[in-house]
Design an enzyme around this catalytic site. Structure first.
Site, PDB file in Angstrom:
ATOM      1  N   ASP A 401       0.833  -1.192   0.000  1.00 53.47           N
ATOM      2  CA  ASP A 401       0.000   0.000   0.000  1.00 53.47           C
ATOM      3  C   ASP A 401       0.876   1.253   0.000  1.00 53.47           C
ATOM      4  O   ASP A 401       2.065   1.206   0.341  1.00 53.47           O
ATOM      5  CB  ASP A 401      -0.911  -0.006   1.228  1.00 53.47           C
ATOM      6  CG  ASP A 401      -2.227   0.704   0.990  1.00 53.47           C
ATOM      7  OD1 ASP A 401      -2.292   1.538   0.067  1.00 53.47           O
ATOM      8  OD2 ASP A 401      -3.196   0.432   1.727  1.00 53.47           O
ATOM      9  N   GLU A 404       3.024   5.191  -3.637  1.00 54.03           N
ATOM     10  CA  GLU A 404       3.313   6.395  -4.423  1.00 54.03           C
ATOM     11  C   GLU A 404       4.323   7.355  -3.785  1.00 54.03           C
ATOM     12  O   GLU A 404       4.984   8.066  -4.526  1.00 54.03           O
ATOM     13  CB  GLU A 404       2.000   7.123  -4.769  1.00 54.03           C
ATOM     14  CG  GLU A 404       1.225   7.707  -3.651  1.00 54.03           C
ATOM     15  CD  GLU A 404       0.284   6.700  -2.999  1.00 54.03           C
ATOM     16  OE1 GLU A 404      -0.388   7.121  -2.066  1.00 54.03           O
ATOM     17  OE2 GLU A 404       0.248   5.525  -3.371  1.00 54.03           O
ATOM     18  N   ASP A 474      -7.815   4.636  -3.773  1.00 56.01           N
ATOM     19  CA  ASP A 474      -8.976   4.747  -2.884  1.00 56.01           C
ATOM     20  C   ASP A 474     -10.046   5.635  -3.520  1.00 56.01           C
ATOM     21  O   ASP A 474     -10.336   6.746  -3.051  1.00 56.01           O
ATOM     22  CB  ASP A 474      -8.546   5.316  -1.533  1.00 56.01           C
ATOM     23  CG  ASP A 474      -7.536   4.439  -0.823  1.00 56.01           C
ATOM     24  OD1 ASP A 474      -7.437   3.253  -1.173  1.00 56.01           O
ATOM     25  OD2 ASP A 474      -6.844   4.942   0.082  1.00 56.01           O
TER      26      ASP A 474
END
Length: 806
Positions: A401, A404, A474
C-alpha cells in the site's frame, strides 16, 4: 528474472558548436551534432527504437535509467546528408535531423510521416535542485490534428483518447503517471524522466516538461500497431512474469478485518455458502498501534497465533496476502536501522497521528516516516524484516500500500529530501518502481517455488517486470467513478503494464448515506463486480461498509444472485484467462485491450471509453448507470428502493470487420452496428468474436479444486480461429525452464473443421488423457455460464493430433 543493470550513458561535448553548425559525428549507435547551443545525439537502440538525447553544449553528465533495462543492440543503419537534412535509416524506422534548427522527424521505412518535433521546441532552464545546478527540461512535438493517442498511466478523467488536456504528473493515491503515450499511427514515445512532469496537448503542440533533468531523454519506438508498440516498450523496460493460477480467482477484502478469527471466518463462510474464493486480504494494523506502523510483525493481540491463521486459510484451500507499507513508525526495528543509514525521508505521510481516532490528533504526532527505496541497503533492510516476520509464515503475496507514497500537507521544500540517487524531486515518480522492484527481486532471490504477487497502489514505467498488479487507489464510489475505471485501466495497459484492477464497489461510500441499505449502492456494487469479473484481478474491497457477498442478502435475492453468478463465471473462464496470461508473458500481449488494439481501422471504436476486449475473444460492455431504482419522496426525505419489475436495456457498439455472438443467447450479429441489449441485474452485455475458440472450466470452489480433464470447448463460427491452451504447475517458475504444455486449437471456417494439434511440452503432473466437449455455438446452444445441454462432439485427447468434423 531480469538481472540486467540499468543502462548508463556518458555524454560529453565533442563537437564544435556555434550558430549554423552543419557538422555531425557518426557513432556506433547513430550520430551526434551540436546545433545552435544544443547538443543532440540520436541512438538506434534496436531497428525499431531510437533514443534521443539533448543537452546544452558544454555540459557533461551521467544518465542512469531506472526504467530502461535493455542494452542497446548493434543495429545496421545508413546515413545520408542533403544540405541541411540528415537522413538516418534502419530496417524498421527512418529518422531525419535538420542540422540547422535541430528538429527531428520520424518516418516509416516507406516514408510515411509518424511524428515531428516542433521547430525550436526544446528548452533548458537553469534550476537549483537542493543545491545542485541542473535544468528544467522541455520538448514539444506536433501531432496530426485528429490523431488519437493513448497511455499516460492511470487517470481518473474518463478519457479514452488522451488529447486536449494538461496533466500534472506527480504520483498520488488514485492516479499513477507514466510519461508514455502511443498513437493510433503505430508508434510510441517514452519520456525517460522521474521528476514532477507536465504533459500538455493543445492545438499547436504536444509536450513534456520536467522540473529536473540534466538532459532531454526520450525513446521513440515503432511497432506498427498497439500490440507492436507495447512489445517494443517491454523490450525496452522488461518482460512480464506469470502470476500463479490462484491469483485469477476471486479475492475478498475490506478495511479492515480486525482479528485473525474474523479473517479466517470470512473464508470459512464462503466455503459454507459454496461461493468460490481464492484470496483473502489482511489490511493494516495487525502490527498494533501507529507508533509500530508497518512493523511487519503481528503485535496486535487480536492476531494471537499468526502461523495458525495462515495455516487455517491454507487448510480451507485459500491463499492470503497482507498489507505492507513504505513507511515505518518510530518504535519499529526497521525505523531504527534505516535512520542509522539516513534512509528515512522527512515529510508528512499517513498516519499523521499516533492516536487512531479521527480526525488525527496532532498533539500526538505519529513520527511515521517514508523510507528511501532508492537505497539498496534500505531495500535489503525492508526485506530482511518482511521475510523474518511474515514471509516465513507461508504468506502467499503482498499488498504493498501507499507505494506512491502518501505525501500530505505538501511543501515544495519536501522535494529537497535527500535520497540515495539525489533529491527526492529528481526521482519522485519512480518511487513505486523502486520499492516494488526491491520486494520482487528479494523474494525471487530466496525461492523459485512461489511466484511473486504484489498488489500495489502506484506504478511507473518498467514495473511490469516485477510481478505487480496495480489498483486504481482509494476511489469514491459512484456511477461516474465506475465508468472512469474502464478508461483508466485501458490506458494503463496501453503503457505496457498489463495487470490492473480497482476496488470493486469503490473504496469510500461517501455518496451513499445508508451504505449497504442504499438500493442505488447495491445495484452499483453488482455492476462493478460484473466489470471486475473481466479485469486481470477480481477483488472486492472498501471502507465504510463490508463487501462480502452475504452482506447483500441471501441466495435467491437478486443482487446476491447476480454477484454469485459472476463469481462463478470468473471461475468457468479460468482456462481462458490463464492461457491469456501466458500470451501476455510469452507473446507480449495484453489482457485488457482497448478497442484500438484490435479495431484500429474502425474510427467509431477509437474513442469508446466504456467497452474493451478481455483477451482476444470477449467484448466486455459494463453497465455504468443505474436502472432498477424507484424514487420515493416523503416530505424533505428522498429514498430509493429496488424496482426489478421491468427489464431495462443498454446500448452496445459492435466493432466492424467481424461478426459477434451474444455470450448469453448465442445470437449472431454483424459488426459495425449499435445494439440495444436487455440488461437485467444479472446480465452484463458480453459478446464473443466470430472465429473464437473459448475453453470453459468446471464449476469449482477454488481455482485448483478440479483438474481440467473435461473442458468445454465452444466454437464460434464465421471466421478462422486459433486458441492456445496453456497449462503448467500453476505456481512456481519452472515454466521459465520449459516445464509447461501448449495445446493449439485451430478452426477452419470454410471446411467446418476443428483441429486439436499435437501437444507441445510437458511438466510434472500433466494430464496424459482428457476429454474435450466440443460445442458449435448457435442461438440457444452452449451459451451463457451453464454447461451446454448437449455436445456436438466429445473428443478423447492423449496429446496426439485430432481432427474433428463439425
Amino acid at each position: 528474472m531480469n538481472n540486467k543493470l540499468p543502462v548508463i550513458i556518458m555524454l560529453t561535448s565533442v563537437l564544435i558548436s556555434g550558430a549554423n553548425t552543419r557538422t555531425f559525428q557518426k557513432t556506433e549507435m547513430g550520430v551526434k551534432s551540436s546545433i545552435n547551443t544544443i547538443k543532440v545525439e540520436i541512438q538506434f537502440y534496436n531497428p525499431s527504437t531510437v533514443r534521443i538525447l539533448k543537452s546544452p553544449v558544454g555540459e557533461t553528465f551521467t544518465k542512469e535509467s531506472l526504467s530502461v533495462i535493455e542494452a542497446p543492440q548493434k543495429t545496421a543503419f545508413s546515413i545520408k546528408q542533403n544540405k541541411e537534412e540528415l537522413y538516418l535509416k534502419s530496417q524498421k524506422i527512418h529518422v531525419n535531423l535538420n542540422l540547422k534548427n535541430g528538429k527531428i522527424s520520424f518516418f516509416t521505412p516507406s516514408g510515411k510521416p509518424l511524428l515531428n518535433e516542433k521547430e525550436a521546441g526544446v528548452a533548458f532552464t537553469d534550476f537549483n535542485d537542493a543545491g545542485i545546478k541542473t535544468f528544467s527540461v522541455y520538448q514539444s512535438f506536433v501531432l496530426d490534428e485528429d490523431e488519437a493517442i493513448y497511455g499516460l498511466g492511470i487517470l481518473q478523467k474518463g478519457n479514452m483518447v488522451q488529447r486536449s488536456q494538461k496533466v500534472h504528473m506527480v504520483q498520488n493515491n488514485t492516479e499513477d503517471f507514466i510519461p508514455f503515450f502511443q498513437s493510433v499511427k503505430g508508434y510510441g514515445l517514452f519520456w525517460d524522466n522521474y521528476s514532477p512532469t507536465v504533459f500538455e496537448d493543445g492545438p499547436e503542440s504536444t509536450s513534456f516538461s520536467s522540473e529536473v533533468g540534466d538532459c532531454v531523454d526520450y525513446y521513440f519506438m515503432y511497432g506498427g500497431n498497439a500490440d507492436g508498440v507495447i512489445a517494443k516498450m517491454r523490450d525496452l523496460t522488461g518482460q512480464v512474469p506469470m502470476f500463479p493460477l490462484w491469483t485469477f480467482g476471486y479475492f475478498q477484502s475490506k478495511e479492515r478485518y480486525k482479528s485473525q478469527d474474523e479473517t479466517v471466518g470470512v473464508v470459512r463462510k464462503y466455503r459454507e455458502l459454496g461461493v468460490p474464493l481464492d484470496g483473502i486480504i489482511q489490511d493494516w494494523q495487525y502490527w498494533g498501534n501507529n507508533y509500530l506502523w508497518n512493523a511487519m510483525e503481528f503485535l496486535n493481540p487480536e492476531f494471537y497465533d499468526p502461523q495458525k491463521m495462515v495455516d487455517d486459510v491454507h487448510n480451507l484451500n485459500a491463499h492470503m496476502i497482507i498489507s505492507i507499507w513504505n513507511s515505518f513508525g518510530p518504535h519499529t526495528k526497521q525505523y531504527k536501522e534505516l535512520e542509522k543509514i539516513s534512509a528515512l525521508m522527512d515529510f508528512q505521510t499517513w498516519p499523521q497521528s499516533g492516536s487512531e481516532k479521527w480526525p488525527p490528533n496532532m498533539d500526538y504526532p505519529s513520527g511515521v516516516r517514508v523510507y528511501d527505496p532508492y537505497n539498496p541497503k534500505a531495500r535489503d533492510i525492508y526485506w530482511i524484516y518482511l521475510n523474518q516476520g511474515i514471509f516465513s509464515l507461508g504468506m502467499d503475496g503482498w499488498w504493498m500500500d501507499s507505494s506512491e507514497p502518501d505525501h500530505l500537507q505538501f511543501k515544495p521544500s519536501d522535494f529537497d529530501n535527500k535520497t540515495y540517487l539525489g533529491s527526492f524531486r529528481k526521482v519522485r515518480n519512480a518511487f513505486p518502481l523502486m520499492t516494488v522492484g526491491g520486494l520482487s527481486d528479494h523474494q525471487r532471490s530466496v525461492t523459485s517455488d512461489k511466484r511473486v504477487f504484489i498488489l500495489t497502489r502506484s506504478a511507473f514505467a518498467g514495473q511490469q517486470r516485477y510481478g505487480a498488479n496495480t489498483w486504481s487507489g482509494d476511489v469514491v464510489a459512484s456511477w461516474e467513478t465506475l465508468r472512469n475505471q474502464i478508461s483508466a485501466g485501458l490506458n494503463f495497459s496501453l503503457c505496457g503494464i498489463p495487470y490492473w484492477n480497482s476496488d470493486i464497489g469503490g473504496f469510500f461510500l461517501w455518496n451513499f448515506r445508508k451504505k449497504l441499505d442504499d438500493a442505488d449502492y447495491r445495484e452499483l456494487y453488482a455492476r462493478w463486480l460484473q466489470f471486475g469479473t473481466f479485469c486481470p484481478m477480481m477483488r472486492s474491497h472498501g471502507t465504510d461498509a463490508p463487501r462480502e457477498i452475504y452482506q447483500f442478502g441471501n441466495k435467491g435475492d437478486k443482487v446476491y444472485n447476480a454477484i454469485e453468478k459472476f463469481i462463478n463465471l470468473r471461475y468457468r473462464l479460468l482456462p481462458y484467462i490463464y492461457s491469456t496470461s501466458w500470451d501476455v508473458t510469452a507473446n507480449q500481449s495484453s489482457m485488457m485491450r482497448a478497442l484500438v488494439m484490435d479495431f484500429a481501422q474502425d474510427e467509431q471504436a477509437l474513442d469508446i471509453n466504456d467497452q474493451y476486449m478481455f483477451g482476444k475473444s470477449l467484448l466486455v460492455c459494463p453497465v455504468t448507470r443505474p436502472m432498477y431504482l424507484q424514487m420515493n419522496v416523503h416530505g424533505n426525505d428522498t429514498t430509493f428502493v429496488e424496482d426489478f419489475s421491468r427489464i431495462k436495456n443498454d446500448q452496445v457498439y459492435l466493432p466492424k470487420g467481424t461478426d459477434w455472438y451474444d455470450f448469453w443467447t448465442g445470437e449472431k450479429y454483424t459488426g459495425g452496428q449499435t445494439l440495444t441489449k436487455e440488461t437485467p441485474i444479472d446480465i452484463m452485455p458480453l459478446y464473443v468474436k466470430a472465429g473464437s475458440i473459448l475453453p470453459l472450466g468446471p464449476k469449482v470452489q477454488y481455482a485448483t479444486e478440479k483438474k481440467w480433464d473435461n473442458l468445454e470447448i465452444r466454437i464460434y463460427p464465421g471466421a478462422d480461429g486459433e486458441f492456445v491452451l496453456f497449462e503448467d504447475e500453476n505456481d512456481n517458475y519452472n515454466y521459465e525452464n520449459g516445464q509447461f504444455s501448449l495445446m493449439t486449437f485451430t478452426c477452419k471456417a470454410a471446411k467446418n473443421v476443428l483441429t486439436i494439434n499435437a501437444r507441445k511440452g510437458s511438466f510434472p503432473g500433466m494430464l496424459t488423457e482428457r476429454k474435450f466437449n466440443i460445442v458449435k455455438v448457435a442461438a440457444g446452444t452452449g451459451t451463457g455460464i451453464d454447461a451446454a445441454k448437449k455436445y456436438d462432439k466429445v473428443v478423447t485427447y492423449t496429446g496426439e493430433k485430432v481432427v474433428v468434423k463439425l
